[in-house]
Scaffold this motif. Structure first.
Motif, short mmCIF file in Angstrom:
data_model
loop_
_atom_site.label_atom_id
_atom_site.label_comp_id
_atom_site.label_asym_id
_atom_site.label_seq_id
_atom_site.Cartn_x
_atom_site.Cartn_y
_atom_site.Cartn_z
N GLN A 76 -7.84 -8.28 -7.06
CA GLN A 76 -7.53 -6.94 -7.55
C GLN A 76 -8.46 -5.86 -6.99
O GLN A 76 -8.63 -4.81 -7.57
CB GLN A 76 -7.54 -6.94 -9.07
CG GLN A 76 -6.45 -7.82 -9.65
CD GLN A 76 -6.50 -7.91 -11.15
OE1 GLN A 76 -7.54 -8.21 -11.74
NE2 GLN A 76 -5.37 -7.66 -11.78
N LEU A 79 -6.88 -2.43 -6.58
CA LEU A 79 -6.67 -1.81 -7.89
C LEU A 79 -7.96 -1.17 -8.39
O LEU A 79 -7.96 -0.05 -8.90
CB LEU A 79 -6.18 -2.86 -8.88
CG LEU A 79 -5.81 -2.37 -10.26
CD1 LEU A 79 -4.62 -1.43 -10.20
CD2 LEU A 79 -5.49 -3.56 -11.15
N ARG A 82 -8.45 2.14 -6.80
CA ARG A 82 -7.57 3.21 -7.32
C ARG A 82 -8.13 3.87 -8.56
O ARG A 82 -7.87 5.03 -8.83
CB ARG A 82 -6.18 2.64 -7.64
CG ARG A 82 -5.36 2.35 -6.45
CD ARG A 82 -3.92 2.05 -6.86
NE ARG A 82 -3.31 1.34 -5.76
CZ ARG A 82 -2.93 0.08 -5.81
NH1 ARG A 82 -3.05 -0.63 -6.89
NH2 ARG A 82 -2.40 -0.48 -4.75
N LEU A 95 -1.01 1.83 -10.96
CA LEU A 95 -1.10 0.38 -10.91
C LEU A 95 -0.45 -0.19 -9.65
O LEU A 95 -0.69 -1.34 -9.30
CB LEU A 95 -0.48 -0.25 -12.17
CG LEU A 95 -1.29 -0.07 -13.43
CD1 LEU A 95 -0.51 -0.56 -14.64
CD2 LEU A 95 -2.63 -0.78 -13.34
N GLN A 98 1.43 -3.41 -9.97
CA GLN A 98 0.71 -4.41 -10.77
C GLN A 98 1.28 -4.38 -12.19
O GLN A 98 1.40 -3.31 -12.79
CB GLN A 98 -0.78 -4.07 -10.81
CG GLN A 98 -1.64 -5.05 -11.56
CD GLN A 98 -1.94 -6.28 -10.73
OE1 GLN A 98 -2.26 -6.18 -9.57
NE2 GLN A 98 -1.86 -7.43 -11.36
#
Length: 159
Positions: A76, A79, A82, A95, A98
């Motif tokens: 991840q 992620l 982000r 997401l 995700q």
């Protein structure tokens, strides 16, 4: 005198897990990457996060006492990037495909594929320099996956 650059460089050598803290505020979902997350007490179960005092996430946590922490897995990394800004509105949109679900106790988003999720309710806020320490009672925990953790060391994500 210790410069901010020297202090940051020295502490960057300390490896830490990576989490995303999420909060539901009205119709918005707010999320922020947090590496300063630790347990505080077993009885009652409590955790602590440290957030930048001037951040949007800090404002939201002041207004919304229930929130969730997802401990990220090695897969991840994108992620985490982000959410690395100081807390962004509409976390669900960030997401990037995700999957997530709402925590039953906090109503905050819990990110699928993480190692664990911890739902929390703020009990204490402590100003600490340019950050605020948020101490919370744990409302519930879930073990989501068995995988390698995502860690941050020397200003880089690693697994």
């Amino acid at each position: 005198m210790i410069t901010p650059q020297d202090f940051t460089a020295a502490l960057a050598s300390f490896a830490t897990g990576v989490t995303v803290v999420t909060v539901k505020e009205g119709r918005d979902d707010i999320g922020s990457t947090v590496t300063a997350f630790t347990s505080v007490s077993l009885d009652p179960p409590m955790v602590l996060i440290s957030v930048l005092a001037a951040s949007y996430m800090c404002e939201v946590l002041h207004r919304s006492p229930r929130w969730a922490v997802t401990v990220l897995s090695a897969g991840q990394r994108a992620l985490a990037g982000r959410f690395a800004a100081e807390g962004r509105p509409s976390a669900r949109l960030l997401l990037g495909g995700q999957d997530s679900h709402r925590g039953p106790r906090s109503e905050a988003l819990i990110i699928e594929g993480g190692l664990a999720a911890v739902e929390c309710e703020t009990r204490l806020r402590i100003p600490a320099g340019d950050h605020v320490l948020v101490v919370a009672e744990v409302l519930g925990v879930d073990y989501l996956e068995k995988a390698e953790p995502l860690i941050r060391v020397n200003r880089r994500y690693r697994s």
